[in-house]
Scaffold this active site. Structure first.
Site, PDB file in Angstrom:
ATOM      1  N   SER A   1      -9.818   2.034   2.534  1.00 52.99           N
ATOM      2  CA  SER A   1      -9.466   2.963   1.874  1.00 52.99           C
ATOM      3  C   SER A   1      -8.145   1.995   0.655  1.00 52.99           C
ATOM      4  O   SER A   1      -7.725   2.187   0.377  1.00 52.99           O
ATOM      5  CB  SER A   1      -8.419   4.208   2.923  1.00 52.99           C
ATOM      6  OG  SER A   1      -7.609   3.404   2.976  1.00 52.99           O
TER       7      SER A   1
ATOM      8  N   LYS B   1       0.750  -1.161   0.176  1.00 49.97           N
ATOM      9  CA  LYS B   1      -0.009  -0.146  -0.047  1.00 49.97           C
ATOM     10  C   LYS B   1       1.027   1.136  -0.269  1.00 49.97           C
ATOM     11  O   LYS B   1       2.004   1.340   0.884  1.00 49.97           O
ATOM     12  CB  LYS B   1      -0.971  -0.353   1.564  1.00 49.97           C
ATOM     13  CG  LYS B   1      -1.976   0.974   1.212  1.00 49.97           C
ATOM     14  CD  LYS B   1      -2.856   1.402   2.828  1.00 49.97           C
ATOM     15  CE  LYS B   1      -3.667   2.155   2.824  1.00 49.97           C
ATOM     16  NZ  LYS B   1      -4.804   1.612   3.550  1.00 49.97           N
TER      17      LYS B   1
ATOM     18  N   SER C   1     -10.465   0.350   6.946  1.00 48.02           N
ATOM     19  CA  SER C   1      -9.631   0.069   5.496  1.00 48.02           C
ATOM     20  C   SER C   1      -9.007  -1.223   4.963  1.00 48.02           C
ATOM     21  O   SER C   1      -8.830  -0.769   3.943  1.00 48.02           O
ATOM     22  CB  SER C   1      -8.713   1.257   5.783  1.00 48.02           C
ATOM     23  OG  SER C   1      -9.055   2.066   5.640  1.00 48.02           O
TER      24      SER C   1
END
Lengths: 521, 95
Positions: free
Chosen positions: A187, A79, A211
């Site tokens: 997210s 990420k 998330s």
């Protein structure tokens, strides 16, 4: 070659160690899958092909000598929130334009030390603020899943006259797919989409209000947010420091256990990293759950929840009961206050964490007539709408005269939310079962969500309580809804009892089976 | 509680975010929607409840007071938009 991307981490690990495949081969397979799929899915914001090839070569050398690490040769996606030395790290924000850190986050250092291979950096909501991956400066990520309709055709058996030739009939089922683009959740949308679409064997993710678990549920993958303090936050771009935790998104429960074991550590560089040895999570998988007490909280039955989700929850209860668990009804009375309290605490922390983006030390700078104007113009140009909104809320609730009414009240409510969980665990409940999300994946640019920020926030209604209390939570795929989209169940555990989550999630996975999208990308 | 346009502009300045008239108007509506949503927290009886400071009952770890790092000035300024001889450059702040 492409079927190498369909191996789970545990399968690839066995084949790499058995020298049936090489790290170079599996890495090439992923790089070519990314090359063809990324223009459609937008899951990666940077692909580090040369670095991946170099790391794979080093892995093959170690594997040849028989001294490979726990993740030797396994290609992963990272990420964009994790600092990776010399490589694009922008939390998918414009304000960090061009930032390439001179250091490596603890979590990614742990992964590389165990032999993992980095494929690239994954798309996400800007500064991890969002539930659809639409706030990214790099554009939305697309979910590999599409809505579909199941058609059943009944064919009669055909007897061909006198020759005795028979075409057997029967029931045939086929799906017709809808081309509407769906969000992967957020997210960690790039993490979830890339794992579901076979563009990495597993991915790192982070979870501040849901998330990891919400995108995992939207994409038919497994995501675990461990207990606060289990993974070091050092080198992870900070959003809300008292809530942020790193964790993996993986294709199955075992892979999630393997990844978490490597990601977690005790780190002197993070003062909130908890001083406890990391257990062998994989060893918990397959252990029976007979006699385990599973709590079902009545407050998670919300108005307007789709029938499919209620049915899935009941199915999950039945599976655990069949496996010998004892089901108990519980109450977590402050559940409904978790989301409003979160929307005070998280923006407040974000407003101070994001004060550092001022155009001086890194990233974007927009010149102004003096330093204040430079700050204001830089931040106006560098932050997207959602991030600005949260900084504004945070600044307001912390400003003179409002601190007690908002922030202090929210922190007191947070104590009550945590106490609710402590009470049920003290009464002997081992694990809590809830739905992971109040809906399946929705469309990109959904008008309802775009017009009302609170509607988007409601996505986290079942996951945010866990962050507020610092507990571990796992989302495990449990079925498909009427439109053929994956739905997840969430298990919540006692602090640092991730083992029970893996053990129980595996029981659900065995009963539900695994789910993968029909390839169109 | 709700905010008006003037408050939004003041908060934007505190947060060091330049806003146009149009931005400020849009934000007023959005912030009021969020503040309306969090209003329900006032229903909760918090008498005698301590505010949470840490989710895990732990004593904060303290590092040894020793130099363990340093001599990295070039690394520290490497990502800055404007530097000179290992200093960050900013517009003039004092006359």
């Amino acid at each position: 070659m492409s079927d190498l991307t369909h191996l789970t981490i545990s399968e690839a690990r066995a084949k790499l160690r058995g020298k049936e495949i090489t790290a170079a081969e599996i890495t090439e397979a992923y790089l070519s899958a990314i090359e063809s799929a990324n223009p459609l899915l937008n899951a990666y914001v940077t692909v580090t092909a040369d670095k991946a090839r170099g790391m794979a070569k080093a892995s093959d050398a170690r594997l040849a000598k028989g001294d490979g690490g726990a993740l030797e040769g396994i290609p992963l996606g990272i990420k964009d929130l994790f600092a990776t030395e010399g490589i694009h790290t922008q939390a998918c924000s414009h304000v960090l334009d061009g930032f390439k850190p001179r250091y490596e986050s603890t979590v990614t250092s742990n992964l590389w030390a165990d032999g993992a291979v980095m494929l690239g950096k994954l798309n996400m909501d800007e500064f991890a603020m969002g539930s659809s991956n639409e706030t990214s400066y790099y554009g939305p990520v697309i979910n590999p899943w599409r809505r579909s309709r199941l058609q059943t055709t009944v064919k009669p058996t055909i007897h061909d006259g006198g020759g005795g030739f028979v075409v057997p009939g029967g029931v045939e089922q086929s799906r017709t797919y809808d081309n509407m683009q769906l969000v992967p959740g957020g997210s960690s949308g790039g993490s979830a989409s890339s794992v579901a679409a076979f563009l990495c064997a597993g991915a790192t993710a982070t979870d501040t209000g849901g998330s990891i678990r919400q995108p995992a549920a939207f994409t038919g993958t497994v995501g675990i947010k461990p207990t606060y303090g289990r993974c070091s936050r050092w080198g992870i771009v900070a959003f809300a420091s008292s809530l942020d935790q790193a964790g993996p998104i993986a294709r199955d429960v075992r892979d999630a256990a393997i990844l978490l074991k490597s990601m977690a550590s005790v780190d002197p560089k993070d003062t909130t990293s908890v001083d406890r040895p990391v257990p062998d999570y994989e060893a918990a998988i397959g252990k029976p759950i007979k006699g385990m007490k599973v709590g079902i909280p009545k407050e998670y039955r919300v108005d307007g929840m789709p029938e499919d989700i209620e049915a899935l929850w009941q199915q999950g209860i039945a599976w655990l009961k069949d496996a010998g668990a004892e089901i108990v009804d519980i109450s977590l009375p402050h559940t409904k206050y978790a989301l409003p309290a979160y929307y005070i605490v998280a923006p407040a922390e974000a407003s101070s964490n994001l004060a550092r983006y001022d155009g001086v030390r890194y990233g974007l700078r927009v010149p102004g007539k003096d330093i204040i104007e430079m700050y204001e113009k830089t931040r106006a140009a560098g932050f997207g709408r959602e991030v600005k909104r949260r900084i504004m809320i945070g600044t307001y609730v912390l400003s003179a005269g409002y601190y007690d009414a908002y922030y202090l009240q929210a922190q007191k409510v947070r104590t009550l939310i945590k106490r609710d969980f402590e009470n049920v665990f003290a009464a002997g409940v081992d694990v809590i079962l809830t739905p992971a999300t109040p809906s399946a994946a929705f469309g990109v640019a959904d008008e309802d969500m775009a017009s009302d920020p609170v509607k988007m926030y409601l996505n986290d209604i079942f996951t945010v309580t866990v962050n507020m209390a610092g507990l571990p939570g796992i989302s495990v795929p449990a079925g498909l809804d009427g439109k053929g989209l994956p739905l997840g169940l969430q298990l919540i555990g006692r602090p640092f009892d991730e083992e029970t989550l893996f053990q129980t999630a595996h029981v659900i996975e065995k009963a539900a089976g695994k789910f993968q999208p029909e390839k169109w990308w | 509680m709700s905010v008006d346009l003037r408050t939004v502009k003041r908060v934007a300045h505190l947060a060091r975010i330049a806003v146009s008239e149009e931005d400020a108007e849009r934000m007023t509506g959005e912030l009021n929607a969020i503040l309306g949503f969090v209003e329900q927290l006032n229903e909760v009886d918090v008498a005698g409840v301590e505010p949470m400071t840490s989710v895990t009952p732990m004593e904060m770890k303290k590092r040894q007071d020793a130099v363990t790092d340093g001599n990295k000035a070039a690394d520290i300024v490497a990502n800055a938009p404007a530097t000179e001889e290992n200093f960050f450059l900013v517009p003039k702040v004092v006359e």
